[in-house]
Enzyme design. Structure first.
Site, PDB file in Angstrom:
ATOM      1  N   ARG A   1     -26.782  27.390  25.208  1.00  0.00           N
ATOM      2  CA  ARG A   1     -27.148  27.021  23.843  1.00  0.00           C
ATOM      3  C   ARG A   1     -28.145  25.858  23.855  1.00  0.00           C
ATOM      4  O   ARG A   1     -29.058  25.782  23.041  1.00  0.00           O
ATOM      5  CB  ARG A   1     -25.873  26.625  23.085  1.00  0.00           C
ATOM      6  CG  ARG A   1     -26.066  26.532  21.600  1.00  0.00           C
ATOM      7  CD  ARG A   1     -26.548  27.869  21.068  1.00  0.00           C
ATOM      8  NE  ARG A   1     -26.716  27.822  19.638  1.00  0.00           N
ATOM      9  CZ  ARG A   1     -26.530  28.846  18.829  1.00  0.00           C
ATOM     10  NH1 ARG A   1     -26.186  30.019  19.301  1.00  0.00           N
ATOM     11  NH2 ARG A   1     -26.708  28.728  17.539  1.00  0.00           N
TER      12      ARG A   1
ATOM     13  N   HIS B   1     -28.644  28.127  -0.463  1.00  0.00           N
ATOM     14  CA  HIS B   1     -27.269  28.622  -0.322  1.00  0.00           C
ATOM     15  C   HIS B   1     -26.894  29.371  -1.607  1.00  0.00           C
ATOM     16  O   HIS B   1     -27.117  28.856  -2.702  1.00  0.00           O
ATOM     17  CB  HIS B   1     -26.298  27.469  -0.066  1.00  0.00           C
ATOM     18  CG  HIS B   1     -24.898  27.948   0.137  1.00  0.00           C
ATOM     19  ND1 HIS B   1     -24.470  28.496   1.323  1.00  0.00           N
ATOM     20  CD2 HIS B   1     -23.842  28.009  -0.709  1.00  0.00           C
ATOM     21  CE1 HIS B   1     -23.212  28.876   1.198  1.00  0.00           C
ATOM     22  NE2 HIS B   1     -22.794  28.586  -0.022  1.00  0.00           N
TER      23      HIS B   1
HETATM   24  C1  GRF Z   1     -29.597  35.071   0.858  1.00  0.00           C
HETATM   25  O1  GRF Z   1     -28.527  35.402   0.024  1.00  0.00           O
HETATM   26  C2  GRF Z   1     -29.466  33.661   1.298  1.00  0.00           C
HETATM   27  O2  GRF Z   1     -28.978  32.799   0.352  1.00  0.00           O
HETATM   28  C3  GRF Z   1     -28.530  33.847   2.398  1.00  0.00           C
HETATM   29  O3  GRF Z   1     -28.804  35.045   3.056  1.00  0.00           O
HETATM   30  C4  GRF Z   1     -29.525  35.841   2.159  1.00  0.00           C
HETATM   31  C5  GRF Z   1     -30.865  36.048   2.782  1.00  0.00           C
HETATM   32  O4  GRF Z   1     -31.560  37.058   2.209  1.00  0.00           O
HETATM   33  N1  GRF Z   1     -27.848  32.806   2.959  1.00  0.00           N
HETATM   34  P1  GRF Z   1     -33.067  37.344   2.643  1.00  0.00           P
HETATM   35  O5  GRF Z   1     -33.120  37.506   4.149  1.00  0.00           O
HETATM   36  O6  GRF Z   1     -33.942  36.233   2.155  1.00  0.00           O
HETATM   37  O7  GRF Z   1     -33.387  38.644   1.967  1.00  0.00           O
END
Ligand code: GRF
Length: 197
Positions: free
Chosen positions: A66, A110
């Site tokens: 890692r 998030h």
């Molecule tokens: C989104 O819901 C983001 O908040 C999350 O993973 C998803 C990513 O979607 N943590 P994308 O790859 O941008 O389509």
């Protein structure tokens, strides 16, 4: 011109929202210099290519340790001399050395209203499953700076989204992306690029 790096793991719809916002002038003074994925199959890399942006894949699986991966990731980011790193659905823990070096220069999206449904174990559909299980009537998305904790850094922007009867985790995830994530992340980048935060 703010030099932005976007880190992704999956489909890259948030990346697309950023690229579209730059094309349409909703984000000004910013340019995406590189897209970095931990997942070689991420469709986000295709989106980068389609925009003539370098797409780089660095997978922890290709490194013996890692630590070696963490060093390579930081070296890659350093290579592009970035002003802002945007985590757009990036599912790998950011190395502590990178957080220290890029303090207040890494933002994450998030898919909940932090401090609800965030922290260890809350990612992807799990966030929306938990929101539905708790029976909240409002959820949403949050853009925050990344610090050493999980979803614990200072909050920049939040937007609420209604939970509707009959929602499944997938339906709710889609609504949160459409109504909140795809708007908030470009908005945060534009504010930072124009010195408004
Ligand atoms: C989104 O819901 C983001 O908040 C999350 O993973 C998803 C990513 O979607 N943590 P994308 O790859 O941008 O389509």
């Amino acid at each position: 011109m703010l030099k932005v790096g976007v880190m992704v793991s999956g489909g890259g719809t948030n990346l697309q929202a950023i690229l579209d916002a730059i094309d349409h002038g909703t984000i000004t003074n910013a340019k995406v210099e590189v897209v970095i994925s931990n997942n070689p199959g991420a469709y986000a890399l295709e989106r980068a290519k389609g925009h003539g942006i370098p797409g780089v894949c660095l997978s922890p699986k290709s490194f013996d340790t890692r630590e070696a991966f963490n060093e390579a990731l930081l070296a890659k980011v350093d290579e592009y001399d970035l002003d802002l790193i945007v985590l757009a659905g990036f599912l790998v823990t950011i190395p502590a050395a990178m957080i220290r070096k890029y303090r207040n220069k890494i933002i994450n999206i998030h898919p909940s209203l932090i401090p609800s449904f965030c922290g260890v174990g809350y990612y992807g559909l799990k966030v929306h499953e938990a929101a539905l299980a708790r029976g909240v009537k409002l959820t949403g998305a949050t853009v925050h700076f990344v610090d050493e904790g999980m979803d614990s850094g200072p909050i920049l922007l939040q937007k609420a989204v209604e939970v509707l009867p009959g929602d499944t985790p997938k339906i709710l995830q889609q609504r949160v992306m459409e109504q909140a994530e795809w708007k908030l992340l470009p908005q945060a980048i534009d504010l930072i690029a124009n010195g408004k935060l």
